[in-house]
Design a protein around this motif. Structure first.
Motif, short mmCIF file in Angstrom:
data_model
loop_
_atom_site.label_atom_id
_atom_site.label_comp_id
_atom_site.label_asym_id
_atom_site.label_seq_id
_atom_site.Cartn_x
_atom_site.Cartn_y
_atom_site.Cartn_z
N ASP A 170 -37.81 4.05 46.97
CA ASP A 170 -36.96 4.05 45.80
C ASP A 170 -37.48 5.11 44.82
O ASP A 170 -38.65 5.09 44.45
N MET A 181 -33.29 4.85 43.10
CA MET A 181 -32.31 5.56 43.93
C MET A 181 -32.93 5.98 45.25
O MET A 181 -34.14 6.10 45.39
N ARG A 182 -32.07 6.18 46.26
CA ARG A 182 -32.57 6.63 47.55
C ARG A 182 -32.76 8.15 47.55
O ARG A 182 -32.27 8.84 46.66
N ASP A 202 -37.00 7.38 41.10
CA ASP A 202 -36.51 7.15 39.74
C ASP A 202 -36.49 8.45 38.94
O ASP A 202 -36.69 9.54 39.49
N ALA A 250 -31.26 10.39 49.18
CA ALA A 250 -29.99 11.13 49.16
C ALA A 250 -29.47 11.23 47.72
O ALA A 250 -28.89 12.25 47.31
N GLU A 251 -29.71 10.17 46.95
CA GLU A 251 -29.27 10.20 45.55
C GLU A 251 -30.17 11.11 44.70
O GLU A 251 -29.71 11.79 43.80
N LEU A 252 -31.46 11.09 45.03
CA LEU A 252 -32.38 12.02 44.36
C LEU A 252 -31.95 13.46 44.64
O LEU A 252 -32.00 14.33 43.76
N SER A 253 -31.49 13.69 45.85
CA SER A 253 -31.00 15.01 46.22
C SER A 253 -29.78 15.38 45.37
O SER A 253 -29.69 16.49 44.83
N ASP A 254 -28.85 14.44 45.22
CA ASP A 254 -27.67 14.71 44.38
C ASP A 254 -28.07 14.96 42.93
O ASP A 254 -27.59 15.88 42.27
N ALA A 255 -28.97 14.12 42.43
CA ALA A 255 -29.35 14.20 41.02
C ALA A 255 -30.09 15.49 40.70
O ALA A 255 -30.01 16.01 39.60
#
Lengths: 209, 209
Positions: free
Chosen positions: A38, A1-2, A40, A4-9
């Motif tokens: 990337d 994940m990028r 994880d 920004a997605e790590l931030s969401d997660a």
């Protein structure tokens, strides 16, 4: 994940994540393209661990780094790494008074009375001695014997707590013991405070329902 | 006593004491001569309270001020002042996630299941919910029911703790409850860590004696 997605997660802002990366708290993601990495699940877990140490544990950044170094050093046997992480979770401070020396001697008596296998220089000893000093100076007539009766229950709870630690994967084991140490102890503190408010209501209160 | 003697009696440097005076954490001494003030036991006790909040409680200065304001406000009934002081001891933070809302609901169930008389907005509820979130996110399969069995012992300990609070003198009562809350809870945390090190030695260790 990028990122920004790590931030969401993880619920942590991208700028804070970048700060963790710069400070070396968080390991770099796998290179994906120029200026892209990337991330994880290991990053999601690490961010949670950092947050637990920061928010629940109230730890300074330098101490968090020492905890994480022990988590990540694969040459360290897990029980040793656990000791290092535990020590890093105790704030350092000057302790030189006669009261402190007496309290620390009481702590040594306490651990040998209960047959605890604890390193002689474990920082948790100093943490307990500090409390005994504060109680005595605060006029609370308490000594460590007050905790003798609770010890079998506390030992059983500690053993049960470690039973939730996975059997494999050193990093997962270390993360679970560290988050567990902090989160359980703050949970126990919170429950004690709820119980104290209840007890205060019984002793001092009238109309609080 | 003079400020140098207060420094000896409390183990805190004169410059730190002057800082506490400037910040209003410590009440002024009685005027004695130009540029001299007279301090007494109430100052020694107050310095110890500040140190306990600062070092054991890890509190910020603004929160310490809120605790001390509740201690000193004689118009506040003691049980109410206790609640305000307790709330000031919980760090403020943003809590908005769905996990947090679920955990907080579990905390409400927990307090009503045990018949605890605790204010609906007591900050210790949020403190406990934070831990439940951290445990769940950290993969520790725990819920607050895990603490049900310990509750009778925790309630008995809370009640016994408050029995050490003096019967008279509102300031002494408040100081004892505040130092007690912090010092007992850090003591319990330290003892849990000793127990965890012992348990880790049994599960993971070999040569640690």
């Amino acid at each position: 994940m990028r990122i920004a997605e790590l931030s969401d997660a993880s619920g942590i802002s991208v700028s804070t994540l970048k700060y963790y990366l710069r400070e070396g708290l968080l390991h770099p993601g796998a290179a994906r393209a120029v200026n892209q990495a990337d991330y994880d699940d290991s990053h999601v877990r690490r961010v949670r661990l950092i947050r637990a140490l920061l928010e629940l544990g109230n730890l300074q950044l330098t101490d968090i780094k020492r905890v994480l170094a022990a988590v990540d050093d694969e040459t360290l046997p897990i029980h040793e790494a656990f000791g290092i992480a535990q020590d890093a979770m105790v704030p350092r401070r000057d302790r030189e008074s006669a009261e402190y020396a007496r309290a620390l001697a009481d702590v040594y008596d306490f651990t040998s009375r209960h047959g605890l296998r604890v390193r002689p220089d474990a920082q948790a000893r100093g943490m307990l001695a500090d409390c005994l000093v504060a109680m005595r100076c605060g006029g609370l007539a308490v000594d460590v014997h007050a905790f003798d009766a609770q010890m079998p229950a506390i030992l059983a709870a500690a053993s049960e707590e470690l039973s939730h630690v996975p059997d494999h994967d050193r990093v997962l084991q270390m993360e679970a013991t560290v988050v567990g140490t902090i989160a359980y102890e703050v949970a126990v503190a919170a429950i004690r405070r709820l119980a104290l408010e209840h007890a205060s209501s019984e002793r001092f209160g009238h109309s609080v329902g």
